[in-house]
Scaffold this motif. Structure first.
Motif, PDB file in Angstrom:
ATOM      1  N   UNK A   1       0.839  -1.207   0.000  1.00 47.13           N
ATOM      2  CA  UNK A   1       0.000   0.000   0.000  1.00 47.13           C
ATOM      3  C   UNK A   1       0.866   1.245   0.000  1.00 47.13           C
ATOM      4  N   UNK A   2       1.992   1.179   0.682  1.00 45.79           N
ATOM      5  CA  UNK A   2       2.889   2.329   0.753  1.00 45.79           C
ATOM      6  C   UNK A   2       3.397   2.712  -0.630  1.00 45.79           C
ATOM      7  N   UNK A   3       3.708   1.712  -1.434  1.00 42.11           N
ATOM      8  CA  UNK A   3       4.164   1.993  -2.796  1.00 42.11           C
ATOM      9  C   UNK A   3       3.032   2.571  -3.632  1.00 42.11           C
ATOM     10  N   UNK A   4       1.827   2.022  -3.473  1.00 39.28           N
ATOM     11  CA  UNK A   4       0.686   2.518  -4.237  1.00 39.28           C
ATOM     12  C   UNK A   4       0.366   3.964  -3.859  1.00 39.28           C
ATOM     13  N   UNK A   5       0.577   4.289  -2.601  1.00 43.13           N
ATOM     14  CA  UNK A   5       0.306   5.642  -2.117  1.00 43.13           C
ATOM     15  C   UNK A   5       1.156   6.677  -2.834  1.00 43.13           C
ATOM     16  N   UNK A   6       2.322   6.258  -3.302  1.00 44.11           N
ATOM     17  CA  UNK A   6       3.203   7.188  -3.993  1.00 44.11           C
ATOM     18  C   UNK A   6       2.542   7.802  -5.228  1.00 44.11           C
ATOM     19  N   UNK A   7       1.652   7.054  -5.835  1.00 42.52           N
ATOM     20  CA  UNK A   7       0.960   7.566  -7.011  1.00 42.52           C
ATOM     21  C   UNK A   7       0.199   8.854  -6.705  1.00 42.52           C
ATOM     22  N   UNK A   8      -0.189   9.025  -5.454  1.00 44.38           N
ATOM     23  CA  UNK A   8      -1.005  10.173  -5.078  1.00 44.38           C
ATOM     24  C   UNK A   8      -0.234  11.257  -4.331  1.00 44.38           C
ATOM     25  N   UNK A   9       0.890  10.886  -3.718  1.00 48.30           N
ATOM     26  CA  UNK A   9       1.580  11.863  -2.866  1.00 48.30           C
ATOM     27  C   UNK A   9       3.009  12.166  -3.288  1.00 48.30           C
ATOM     28  N   UNK A  10       3.604  11.351  -4.130  1.00 46.25           N
ATOM     29  CA  UNK A  10       5.000  11.562  -4.517  1.00 46.25           C
ATOM     30  C   UNK A  10       5.070  12.433  -5.772  1.00 46.25           C
ATOM     31  N   UNK A  11       5.688  13.623  -5.688  1.00 49.19           N
ATOM     32  CA  UNK A  11       5.790  14.507  -6.858  1.00 49.19           C
ATOM     33  C   UNK A  11       6.468  13.870  -8.072  1.00 49.19           C
ATOM     34  N   UNK A  12       7.246  12.833  -7.855  1.00 47.69           N
ATOM     35  CA  UNK A  12       7.920  12.177  -8.977  1.00 47.69           C
ATOM     36  C   UNK A  12       6.925  11.523  -9.936  1.00 47.69           C
ATOM     37  N   UNK A  13       5.702  11.277  -9.480  1.00 46.35           N
ATOM     38  CA  UNK A  13       4.702  10.634 -10.320  1.00 46.35           C
ATOM     39  C   UNK A  13       3.599  11.601 -10.754  1.00 46.35           C
ATOM     40  N   UNK A  14       3.918  12.891 -10.695  1.00 44.14           N
ATOM     41  CA  UNK A  14       2.934  13.909 -11.071  1.00 44.14           C
ATOM     42  C   UNK A  14       2.606  13.872 -12.561  1.00 44.14           C
ATOM     43  N   UNK A  15       3.544  13.452 -13.388  1.00 41.74           N
ATOM     44  CA  UNK A  15       3.298  13.410 -14.838  1.00 41.74           C
ATOM     45  C   UNK A  15       2.143  12.484 -15.188  1.00 41.74           C
ATOM     46  N   UNK A  16       2.055  11.368 -14.483  1.00 44.23           N
ATOM     47  CA  UNK A  16       0.962  10.433 -14.742  1.00 44.23           C
ATOM     48  C   UNK A  16      -0.374  11.072 -14.401  1.00 44.23           C
ATOM     49  N   UNK A  17      -0.433  11.735 -13.243  1.00 45.20           N
ATOM     50  CA  UNK A  17      -1.664  12.424 -12.847  1.00 45.20           C
ATOM     51  C   UNK A  17      -2.037  13.485 -13.870  1.00 45.20           C
ATOM     52  N   UNK A  18      -1.049  14.215 -14.356  1.00 51.65           N
ATOM     53  CA  UNK A  18      -1.300  15.279 -15.334  1.00 51.65           C
ATOM     54  C   UNK A  18      -1.918  14.718 -16.617  1.00 51.65           C
ATOM     55  N   UNK A  19      -1.369  13.602 -17.099  1.00 60.22           N
ATOM     56  CA  UNK A  19      -1.900  13.007 -18.322  1.00 60.22           C
ATOM     57  C   UNK A  19      -3.331  12.528 -18.170  1.00 60.22           C
ATOM     58  N   UNK A  20      -3.612  11.856 -17.056  1.00 63.56           N
ATOM     59  CA  UNK A  20      -4.963  11.359 -16.799  1.00 63.56           C
ATOM     60  C   UNK A  20      -5.945  12.515 -16.672  1.00 63.56           C
ATOM     61  N   UNK A  21      -5.541  13.558 -15.984  1.00 68.46           N
ATOM     62  CA  UNK A  21      -6.436  14.696 -15.752  1.00 68.46           C
ATOM     63  C   UNK A  21      -6.728  15.464 -17.032  1.00 68.46           C
ATOM     64  N   UNK A  22      -5.771  15.564 -17.916  1.00 71.53           N
ATOM     65  CA  UNK A  22      -6.020  16.253 -19.190  1.00 71.53           C
ATOM     66  C   UNK A  22      -7.086  15.510 -20.000  1.00 71.53           C
ATOM     67  N   UNK A  23      -7.007  14.184 -20.011  1.00 74.85           N
ATOM     68  CA  UNK A  23      -8.022  13.393 -20.720  1.00 74.85           C
ATOM     69  C   UNK A  23      -9.389  13.563 -20.059  1.00 74.85           C
ATOM     70  N   UNK A  24      -9.406  13.560 -18.732  1.00 76.24           N
ATOM     71  CA  UNK A  24     -10.658  13.734 -18.002  1.00 76.24           C
ATOM     72  C   UNK A  24     -11.237  15.129 -18.217  1.00 76.24           C
ATOM     73  N   UNK A  25     -10.377  16.124 -18.268  1.00 72.46           N
ATOM     74  CA  UNK A  25     -10.830  17.499 -18.464  1.00 72.46           C
ATOM     75  C   UNK A  25     -11.464  17.703 -19.842  1.00 72.46           C
ATOM     76  N   UNK A  26     -10.995  16.978 -20.828  1.00 75.95           N
ATOM     77  CA  UNK A  26     -11.619  17.060 -22.149  1.00 75.95           C
ATOM     78  C   UNK A  26     -13.083  16.646 -22.057  1.00 75.95           C
TER      79      UNK A  26
END
Length: 427
Positions: A29-54
């Motif tokens: 779970x600690x590793x999975x949490x990184x997807x939401x709190x670790x800035x190193x994985x912000x690019x993934x969030x950005x890509x998903x959000x751009x598609x959602x925003x469309x």
């Protein structure tokens, strides 16, 4: 100091596999949490959000009623230019005279043509939907480069503000067009394309003057990073573009153009103010009130300029090195400079929210406040901007949040100037 790089001179850094290392190491779970709190994985969030925003913007366009405010007036103003009128004093719309520089005229004249003289509002909304996505992508790219914000904050930044979506696709204001070019300019600066960045910045200014709020620190950045010789070159690029877009208006009546497009003393209507509802109207419209705010603005800039200069000099030394978080040394002074301008503005209207909305999470995370306090500041600011009409309490609350945020950011700025700028990172 080496000159600014041209389009052919950029040295590409070796790319690293995105997400591959995370997939290999995910086992808890600690590793999975990184997807939401670790800035190193912000690019993934950005890509998903751009598609959602469309998807979200298409739904908003088709399900939420469009509200006419300035679009027809914009079309009326540029229609005068299309018909051969170049005297700014003669260019008017239903909301009054044309008060924006030449770049605004040519961009909205293009929109006038594409949208059948402005009558095809639905098409205009889809164009602004595209502009919204481009703007968001440019903002995300800047924030990802700083490696400061946790991925979940990207979702809050893009999904939670109805006001920002409205400014783009339900109101069709020129403010978001201006800030789009501003964020394009900052991306160019970070990529070492300074001349192209200066052109983007000048285009933004030519659409709406509020972009000049960035100019004090941008001038310092030119000097600190490029040196005086290349600063002159960048200023020439900015100035020549302003002349280029204004040629027909300057030839017709230069005085009317300058007065109309760059009127710094324009008095806004009290009923629309978001930030000074608690001030009596007679004080609000007073020239002394305006002068006092301007003096305060200059004083704050003067006090923070030495710290901004140190940040920018540090950036100049390491900007070509692959050092994590180095982009913050350029981004923070720029965002703070604009924030000070907004904080000291004589009046803020609802569409002006886009001037600094996308910079607020970054500024909040540049403070040493707790995460709860940071989110509370952002939430109250959002609430104040969504209170219509504004009240004494909403405008006072906005100023309180501005002051608390300003204090937190400046404290961090001073602290890091007194220690090692190379370790500038908020834990």
């Amino acid at each position: 100091m080496a000159p600014p790089r041209g389009s052919g001179g950029r040295v590409k850094k070796p790319s690293r596999p995105f997400f591959a290392g995370f997939i290999q190491g995910i086992n808890s779970y600690k590793d999975l949490k990184k997807l939401f709190v670790d800035p190193e994985y912000a690019s993934l969030a950005a890509g998903v959000l751009l598609a959602l925003e469309l998807v979200i913007n298409v739904i908003v366009i088709n399900k939420v009623r469009y509200t006419e405010i300035d679009w027809i007036a914009y079309m009326q103003e540029v229609e005068g230019v299309k018909n051969g009128t170049y005297d700014y004093a003669q260019l008017k719309g239903d909301t009054g005279p044309l008060v924006y520089p030449g770049g605004f005229v040519w961009i909205y004249l293009l929109l006038y043509t594409i949208t059948s003289q402005g009558k095809n509002v639905l098409l205009a909304q889809y164009i602004f939907c595209a502009l919204y996505l481009i703007n968001l992508a440019l903002v995300f790219r800047i924030l990802v480069r700083t490696r400061k914000l946790p991925p979940y904050l990207y979702a809050l930044l893009s999904l939670t503000s109805y006001r920002i979506h409205s400014i783009f696709v339900l109101r069709l204001f020129n403010d978001p067009v201006a800030v789009l070019f501003l964020y394009a300019a900052i991306n160019m600066f970070l990529d070492e394309y300074w001349s192209l960045g200066s052109l983007m910045f000048s285009i933004a200014v030519s659409i709406k003057m509020n972009i000049l709020l960035y100019s004090p620190v941008l001038l310092i950045a030119y000097i600190a990073i490029l040196g005086y010789k290349h600063t002159v070159v960048q200023l020439m690029i900015c100035g020549l573009f302003q002349l280029l877009v204004a040629v027909p208006f300057l030839m017709e009546n230069p005085v009317n153009y300058i007065i109309g497009a760059f009127n710094l003393g324009r008095v806004f209507m009290f009923k629309w103010t978001v930030n000074f509802r608690f001030v009596p109207e007679e004080i609000f419209v007073s020239k002394y009130f305006h002068i006092s705010l301007l003096a305060l603005h200059i004083l704050i800039l003067a006090c923070t300029a030495p710290y901004a200069y140190r940040f920018l000099k540090a950036y100049a030394k390491i900007r070509n090195l692959d050092i994590p978080h180095s982009a913050q040394l350029l981004v923070l002074p720029l965002f703070l400079c604009n924030f000070v301008g907004v904080m000291c503005a004589r009046s803020l209207h609802y569409q002006f929210y886009v001037w600094y909305y996308h910079t607020l999470p970054y500024l909040a995370w540049c403070t040493e406040y707790s995460t709860v306090v940071r989110l509370l500041i952002l939430g109250i600011i959002e609430m104040c901007w969504n209170t219509y009409p504004s009240t004494v309490y909403s405008s006072a609350g906005l100023h309180c949040c501005h002051l608390v945020l300003f204090y937190g950011v400046v404290s961090t700025l001073v602290k890091n100037c007194n220690t090692s700028l190379l370790t500038f990172k908020q834990k």
